[in-house]
Design an enzyme around this catalytic site. Structure first.
Site, short mmCIF file in Angstrom:
data_model
loop_
_atom_site.label_atom_id
_atom_site.label_comp_id
_atom_site.label_asym_id
_atom_site.label_seq_id
_atom_site.Cartn_x
_atom_site.Cartn_y
_atom_site.Cartn_z
CG HIS A 63 54.21 37.54 -45.96
ND1 HIS A 63 55.53 37.19 -45.84
CD2 HIS A 63 54.20 38.90 -46.08
CE1 HIS A 63 56.28 38.28 -45.88
NE2 HIS A 63 55.50 39.33 -46.02
CG ASP A 68 56.83 34.08 -46.01
OD1 ASP A 68 55.84 34.03 -46.77
OD2 ASP A 68 57.29 35.14 -45.55
CB SER A 103 57.32 41.38 -47.68
OG SER A 103 57.41 41.42 -46.29
#
Length: 258
Positions: free
Chosen positions: A65, A110, A204
């Protein structure tokens, strides 16, 4: 390089205006300047920012992502305001996914492997991190790091990366918190049960390091961050080592683990 550096400084100092939500370190302290040599910054001019991990001289591992148009990659950064002499900038030459970067229907896919346009030189502030030789044990103390928010829900962002120690927890605890998670998945559940420490917005794609090896990729968590009994989700890198090593060896059509 100067233009890229100026742009990166603006992004790091103005993260509160970013358009994309991601994860950051809450409850940690400033990382030692020499303990995050593998930590990289991914960013673009639209305000998207993520972390990543250098795993050899040509490849960076991050979250799917974190994919973004016009991605730039900085290595060897410690301070947003003070330049390290050995900082290096790279572009992505190729990106490899287990899943479309826009498909969030599978919790544990992910992950994105990036081949850089040029090899990276090891230096005082730059060095790759080893992939795991075995999965982390329950209860292991691991290190999470990044330029993410250090307060939540009213986010403030640091000039330097922050680090915090958290624990590997039972997967069932995360499954009880995040509805819809499967009975089994390639995810690590990690955090502090009493709360107060964890990754948060902006972290992230960054590393979860256990015993000197890259065991997790910051993927998802709660808002606000670091709530009691609400740990965060990290992609379990050990389950993807064959996929990663096959791509690095030249087999770019290798099947992602199911």
């Amino acid at each position: 390089m100067v233009l890229i550096r100026v742009l990166a400084n603006l992004l790091i100092l103005q993260l509160s205006y970013a358009q994309k939500s991601s994860e950051l370190v809450i409850g940690g302290d400033e990382c030692n300047i020499n303990e995050h040599r593998s930590l990289v910054v991914l960013f673009n001019s639209s305000g998207v920012l993520c972390g990543g991990t250098l795993i050899n001289q040509e490849y960076v591992l991050t979250a799917a992502h974190c994919d973004m148009p016009n991605m730039q990659i900085l290595l060897g950064v410690h301070s947003a305001s003070v330049l390290n002499d050995d900082e290096q900038a790279r572009d992505p030459e190729e990106k490899y996914f287990c899943l479309s970067s826009n498909n969030d229907t599978e919790w544990d896919k992910d992950i994105m492997l990036i081949r850089l346009n040029r090899s990276v030189n090891n230096s005082v502030h730059i060095a790759p991190l080893s992939l795991p030789s075995s999965p982390p044990r329950l209860g292991s103390v691991c290190r999470v790091m990044g330029w993410g928010a250090i307060t939540s829900p009213n986010e403030t962002y640091p000039d330097v990366p922050h680090c915090a120690n958290i624990n590997i927890l039972r997967y069932s605890l995360c499954r009880a918190v995040y509805l819809g998670m499967p009975v089994q998945s390639r995810i690590l559940c990690a955090g502090i049960l009493r709360g107060g420490k964890d990754s948060c917005k902006g972290d992230s794609g960054g590393p979860l390091i256990c015993n000197g090896q890259l065991q997790g990729i910051v993927s998802a968590g709660s808002d606000p961050c670091a709530k009691p009994r609400v740990p965060n989700l990290y992609i379990k890198v050990f389950d993807y080592t064959d996929w990663i090593q096959s791509i690095i060896a030249g087999n770019t059509t290798v099947t992602c683990p199911q």
